[in-house]
Design an enzyme around this catalytic site. Structure first.
Site, PDB file in Angstrom:
ATOM      1  CG  LEU A 172      -3.555  -9.222   1.034  1.00  0.00           C
ATOM      2  CD1 LEU A 172      -4.471  -8.992  -0.151  1.00  0.00           C
ATOM      3  CD2 LEU A 172      -2.653  -7.986   1.091  1.00  0.00           C
ATOM      4  CE  LYS A 177      -3.142 -19.920   8.928  1.00  0.00           C
ATOM      5  NZ  LYS A 177      -2.525 -18.888   9.918  1.00  0.00           N
ATOM      6  NE  ARG A 215      -0.780 -14.662  13.488  1.00  0.00           N
ATOM      7  CZ  ARG A 215      -0.132 -13.727  12.367  1.00  0.00           C
ATOM      8  NH1 ARG A 215      -0.224 -12.683  12.605  1.00  0.00           N
ATOM      9  NH2 ARG A 215       0.585 -14.603  11.471  1.00  0.00           N
ATOM     10  CG  ASP A 265      -2.840 -17.370  13.597  1.00  0.00           C
ATOM     11  OD1 ASP A 265      -2.762 -16.880  12.345  1.00  0.00           O
ATOM     12  OD2 ASP A 265      -2.219 -17.334  14.568  1.00  0.00           O
ATOM     13  CG  HIS A 270      -7.184 -14.743   2.791  1.00  0.00           C
ATOM     14  ND1 HIS A 270      -7.102 -15.634   3.685  1.00  0.00           N
ATOM     15  CD2 HIS A 270      -6.075 -13.699   2.994  1.00  0.00           C
ATOM     16  CE1 HIS A 270      -5.911 -15.646   4.165  1.00  0.00           C
ATOM     17  NE2 HIS A 270      -5.084 -14.451   3.834  1.00  0.00           N
ATOM     18  NE  ARG A 288      -1.942  -1.626   3.418  1.00  0.00           N
ATOM     19  CZ  ARG A 288      -2.073  -1.810   4.798  1.00  0.00           C
ATOM     20  NH1 ARG A 288      -3.265  -1.120   4.942  1.00  0.00           N
ATOM     21  NH2 ARG A 288      -1.498  -2.108   5.704  1.00  0.00           N
TER      22      ARG A 288
HETATM   23  N1  LIG Z   1       1.609 -20.208   6.320  1.00  0.00           N
HETATM   24  C1  LIG Z   1       2.176 -19.902   7.413  1.00  0.00           C
HETATM   25  O1  LIG Z   1       3.098 -20.383   7.995  1.00  0.00           O
HETATM   26  C2  LIG Z   1       1.531 -18.670   7.908  1.00  0.00           C
HETATM   27  C3  LIG Z   1       0.560 -17.771   7.274  1.00  0.00           C
HETATM   28  N2  LIG Z   1       0.126 -16.771   7.755  1.00  0.00           N
HETATM   29  C4  LIG Z   1      -1.186 -16.149   7.028  1.00  0.00           C
HETATM   30  O2  LIG Z   1      -0.733 -15.181   6.165  1.00  0.00           O
HETATM   31  C5  LIG Z   1      -1.381 -13.838   6.301  1.00  0.00           C
HETATM   32  C6  LIG Z   1      -0.340 -12.608   6.656  1.00  0.00           C
HETATM   33  O3  LIG Z   1       0.085 -12.905   7.733  1.00  0.00           O
HETATM   34  P1  LIG Z   1       1.451 -12.028   8.358  1.00  0.00           P
HETATM   35  O4  LIG Z   1       2.438 -12.129   7.508  1.00  0.00           O
HETATM   36  O5  LIG Z   1       1.804 -12.445   9.862  1.00  0.00           O
HETATM   37  O6  LIG Z   1       0.699 -10.480   8.546  1.00  0.00           O
HETATM   38  P2  LIG Z   1       1.332  -9.064   8.178  1.00  0.00           P
HETATM   39  O7  LIG Z   1       0.494  -8.243   9.127  1.00  0.00           O
HETATM   40  O8  LIG Z   1       2.911  -9.038   8.316  1.00  0.00           O
HETATM   41  O9  LIG Z   1       1.078  -8.789   6.696  1.00  0.00           O
HETATM   42  C7  LIG Z   1      -0.121  -8.579   6.262  1.00  0.00           C
HETATM   43  C8  LIG Z   1      -0.162  -7.693   5.010  1.00  0.00           C
HETATM   44  O10 LIG Z   1      -1.499  -7.423   4.661  1.00  0.00           O
HETATM   45  C9  LIG Z   1      -1.368  -6.078   3.996  1.00  0.00           C
HETATM   46  N3  LIG Z   1      -2.510  -5.394   4.471  1.00  0.00           N
HETATM   47  C10 LIG Z   1      -3.527  -4.883   3.660  1.00  0.00           C
HETATM   48  N4  LIG Z   1      -4.558  -4.203   4.153  1.00  0.00           N
HETATM   49  C11 LIG Z   1      -4.313  -4.573   5.599  1.00  0.00           C
HETATM   50  C12 LIG Z   1      -4.678  -3.913   6.598  1.00  0.00           C
HETATM   51  N5  LIG Z   1      -6.151  -3.203   6.446  1.00  0.00           N
HETATM   52  N6  LIG Z   1      -4.223  -4.207   7.793  1.00  0.00           N
HETATM   53  C13 LIG Z   1      -3.189  -4.835   7.810  1.00  0.00           C
HETATM   54  N7  LIG Z   1      -2.681  -5.118   6.898  1.00  0.00           N
HETATM   55  C14 LIG Z   1      -2.970  -5.013   5.588  1.00  0.00           C
HETATM   56  C15 LIG Z   1      -0.051  -5.497   4.410  1.00  0.00           C
HETATM   57  O11 LIG Z   1       0.616  -5.114   3.236  1.00  0.00           O
HETATM   58  P3  LIG Z   1       1.047  -3.722   2.903  1.00  0.00           P
HETATM   59  O12 LIG Z   1       2.471  -4.159   2.873  1.00  0.00           O
HETATM   60  O13 LIG Z   1       0.495  -3.533   1.533  1.00  0.00           O
HETATM   61  O14 LIG Z   1       0.905  -2.528   3.897  1.00  0.00           O
HETATM   62  C16 LIG Z   1       0.617  -6.412   5.114  1.00  0.00           C
HETATM   63  O15 LIG Z   1       2.068  -6.414   4.899  1.00  0.00           O
HETATM   64  C17 LIG Z   1      -2.556 -14.292   7.099  1.00  0.00           C
HETATM   65  O16 LIG Z   1      -3.590 -14.718   6.451  1.00  0.00           O
HETATM   66  C18 LIG Z   1      -2.078 -15.446   8.085  1.00  0.00           C
HETATM   67  O17 LIG Z   1      -2.927 -16.289   8.636  1.00  0.00           O
HETATM   68  C19 LIG Z   1       0.722 -16.025   8.569  1.00  0.00           C
HETATM   69  C20 LIG Z   1       1.807 -16.537   9.143  1.00  0.00           C
HETATM   70  C21 LIG Z   1       2.504 -17.893   9.038  1.00  0.00           C
HETATM   71  O1  LIG Z   2       0.198 -19.622  10.120  1.00  0.00           O
HETATM   72  C1  LIG Z   2       0.720 -19.605  11.108  1.00  0.00           C
HETATM   73  O2  LIG Z   2       1.588 -20.351  11.737  1.00  0.00           O
HETATM   74  C2  LIG Z   2       2.135 -20.215  12.863  1.00  0.00           C
HETATM   75  C3  LIG Z   2       1.243 -19.491  13.864  1.00  0.00           C
HETATM   76  O3  LIG Z   2       1.697 -19.297  15.155  1.00  0.00           O
HETATM   77  C4  LIG Z   2       0.760 -18.179  13.221  1.00  0.00           C
HETATM   78  O4  LIG Z   2       0.326 -17.125  13.984  1.00  0.00           O
HETATM   79  C5  LIG Z   2       0.160 -18.323  12.183  1.00  0.00           C
HETATM   80  O5  LIG Z   2      -0.467 -17.387  11.560  1.00  0.00           O
END
Ligand SMILES: NC(=O)C1=CN([C@@H]2O[C@H](COP(=O)(O)OP(=O)(O)OC[C@H]3O[C@@H](n4cnc5c(N)ncnc54)[C@H](OP(=O)(O)O)[C@@H]3O)[C@@H](O)[C@H]2O)C=CC1
Ligand SMILES: O=C1OC[C@@H](O)[C@H](O)[C@H]1O
Length: 400
Positions: free
Chosen positions: A102, A125, A195, A207, A107, A62
Site C-alpha cells: 500500500l 519499503k 510518491r 521512495d 503501511h 478497494r
Molecule cells: N520493492 C520495490 O521494488 C518497490 C516498492 N514499492 C513500494 O510499494 C508500494 C506501492 O507502490 P506502487 O506499486 O508503485 O503503487 P501503486 O499506486 O501502484 O499501488 C498502491 C496501491 O495502494 C492502494 N491504495 C489504498 N489506498 C490508496 C490511496 N488512498 N491512494 C492510492 N492508492 C491506495 C491501491 O490499491 P487498490 O487496488 O485497493 O485501489 C493501489 O493499488 C509503496 O510503498 C512503494 O514504496 C514500489 C515500487 C517498487
Molecule cells: O521501490 C522502488 O524502486 C524503484 C524506484 O524507482 C521506485 O520509485 C521505488 O518505489
C-alpha cells in the site's frame, strides 16, 4: 555479444520465470495481497511462481472489479473488493502471509491490522511514515511471534553481498566516503503518483532515499551520527514533498556519506534532459575505490568496478555477480539461486526460510528498519521539512 545475449536471456527468464511444481511435502504457504499495486507482480507474484512452497491465494482491492481483473490476470483464487476488502482478506483463515504494497502512509495501519489478525507480513519499503510506527510494528510482530520483513529486496542479491565482502576484506582500505545517486528523470512519474502525496508518505527521501540509507548503513556497518547538510527541492503541487533531496551524513570513524535522490531530476543547465534513471554508488577508501551501478535491479544489468593503487601502479577490475557461488566464501554458501533470479526471488527465499524456522544470515532486522526511518527523520529535519504524518490508527495491542 555474449554479454548482450546473457542480458537478454537473464531478463527474459526473470520476467517469464518457469512455473515450478508445488511442493507436496507440507501445506503451501498462502499469501494475500493488500491492494492491486503495480509492484505486486514483480515483487511477489512472479517470484512466487518459482517457489515450490508458496502460492498467491488472495487479492484485495478497494474496487471489486479491479480485484477480480487482477486475480484473473495473475491466476489468483480469491478476490476481495469494496471498502472492507482489506480487512476481509486479513480475516481469511486460509491466508498465512500478507504482502503490504500500500502507499507508505498506510503501511503502519494495515501491517498492524495484519499482525493483529495473526498474519506474517512482507512489508514494502519504507516501513512506515515514522520510526515510532516502525518500532510499534516490530514490537507487535515479536509479541505475536510473527515474521515481519521490510522488503529491502536488493540486500538478498549476491552482488551487494559481494560488495560488502570486498569492503570488509580491506582491499580498498579504510572507507573514507560513499557517494550515492538514485534519480529518475522528470516526467517519468505522473503528478498523481502516490510518491507525490504528502499524507500518503510521498517524497524522494521516502521512495529512493530509503534504499540509499539502508545500503549506506549496511555497507558502512554503523548508524549516522549527524546530518552535516540537507536540502530539498519541493514538488510543484506540494512543497512538503521533496522531489529531489541532497544530503551529507557523518558516520563513526570519519566516514562521510553524500547522496542525491530524485523523483524527477530537473534538466541540466535548465534545458538538457536526463534521459536515464541513475542508481549507483562510489566508495572511496584509503587504498582504492569501488563503483557499483544498478544495484537495485542487478539481474538485468550491473557492474562493480574496483580500482586499487599500489605506489605508481593502478589496478582496475570489473565484476558481475549473479549467483550465490560468485560471493566468495561465507555468507551465501548455502543459498539457492541462479543468474536470472531477481532480488525479489532471493528475498522470497529468505522470507520463506524464516517462516519455516530456518534463519538465514541475510536479513533486515527490526533495528535496521527502525534505524533507517530514524535516518530519514534526521534528514527531513535538517532540510527543514516535516516528517510524513503519523497514522491515525490506534492499535488495541499493548505492544507499543
Ligand atoms: N520493492 C520495490 O521494488 C518497490 C516498492 N514499492 C513500494 O510499494 C508500494 C506501492 O507502490 P506502487 O506499486 O508503485 O503503487 P501503486 O499506486 O501502484 O499501488 C498502491 C496501491 O495502494 C492502494 N491504495 C489504498 N489506498 C490508496 C490511496 N488512498 N491512494 C492510492 N492508492 C491506495 C491501491 O490499491 P487498490 O487496488 O485497493 O485501489 C493501489 O493499488 C509503496 O510503498 C512503494 O514504496 C514500489 C515500487 C517498487
Ligand atoms: O521501490 C522502488 O524502486 C524503484 C524506484 O524507482 C521506485 O520509485 C521505488 O518505489
Amino acid at each position: 555479444m555474449a554479454a548482450f545475449l546473457g542480458f537478454l536471456n537473464r531478463s527474459y527468464t526473470a520476467l517469464n520465470p518457469p512455473d515450478v511444481p508445488r511442493s507436496t511435502d507440507s501445506p503451501l504457504i498462502k499469501f494475500g495481497i493488500l491492494g492491486a499495486a503495480k509492484i505486486a507482480s514483480m515483487a511477489l507474484i512472479s517470484p512466487a511462481k518459482t517457489h515450490p512452497d508458496v502460492v498467491v491465494y488472495g487479492i484485495a482491492a478497494r474496487d471489486l472489479e479491479r480485484a477480480q481483473v487482477f486475480a484473473k490476470k495473475h491466476g489468483i483464487e480469491k478476490a476481495y473488493g469494496g471498502p472492507d476488502a482489506y480487512q476481509q482478506l486479513l480475516d481469511d483463515p486460509q491466508i498465512d502471509v500478507v504482502y503490504n504494497p500500500l502507499p507508505n502512509g498506510l503501511h503502519y495501519e494495515w501491517t498492524m491490522k495484519a499482525l493483529l489478525a495473526g498474519k506474517h507480513v512482507l512489508l514494502e519499503k519504507p516501513a512506515a511514515n515514522t520510526s515510532e510506527e516502525t518500532k510499534h510494528m516490530f514490537s507487535l510482530a515479536k509479541e505475536k511471534g510473527l515474521v515481519l520483513l521490510e522488503a529491502f529486496h536488493y540486500r538478498f542479491h549476491p552482488v551487494i553481498n559481494r560488495v560488502k565482502q570486498i569492503i570488509d576484506s580491506g582491499e580498498i582500505g579504510k572507507v573514507k566516503s560513499i557517494e550515492h545517486l538514485f534519480t529518475v528523470p522528470t516526467g517519468l512519474l505522473k503528478s498523481d503518483d502516490i510518491r507525490f502525496n504528502f499524507s500518503l508518505g510521498g517524497g524522494s527521501l521516502m521512495d529512493e532515499g530509503c534504499y540509499i540509507l539502508n545500503c549506506t548503513r549496511f555497507l558502512i556497518g554503523s548508524e549516522p551520527i549527524s546530518v552535516l547538510s540537507a536540502s530539498a527541492q519541493g514538488a510543484d503541487k506540494d512543497p512538503r514533498v521533496d522531489q529531489t533531496t541532497t544530503a551529507s551524513l557523518s558516520f563513526p570513524e570519519d566516514v562521510t556519506a553524500t547522496f542525491t535522490c530524485s523523483l524527477g531530476l530537473p534538466p541540466r543547465f535548465g534545458f538538457i534532459p536526463h534521459s536515464l534513471p541513475k542508481n549507483e554508488f562510489k566508495i572511496i577508501g584509503e587504498k582504492g575505490e569501488l563503483f557499483c551501478t544498478f544495484w537495485i535491479i542487478p539481474t538485468f544489468y550491473h557492474y562493480v568496478e574496483v580500482t586499487t593503487k599500489d605506489g605508481d601502479t593502478t589496478k582496475k577490475r570489473t565484476e558481475k555477480v549473479y549467483r550465490p557461488q560468485d560471493v566468495e566464501s561465507g555468507m551465501m554458501r548455502n543459498w539457492m539461486g541462479g543468474e536470472w533470479w531477481t532480488t525479489y526471488r532471493y528475498q522470497l527465499e529468505a522470507f520463506v526460510d524464516r517462516l519455516k524456522g530456518r534463519s538465514s544470515d541475510i536479513w533486515i532486522s527490526a533495528e535496521d528498519s527502525i534505524g533507517n526511518m530514524r535516518a530519514i527523520e534526521m534528514i527531513y529535519e535538517k532540510a527543514g521539512l516535516p516528517s510524513r504524518p503519523t497514522s491515525t490508527f490506534q492499535s488495541p495491542s499493548k505492544a507499543q
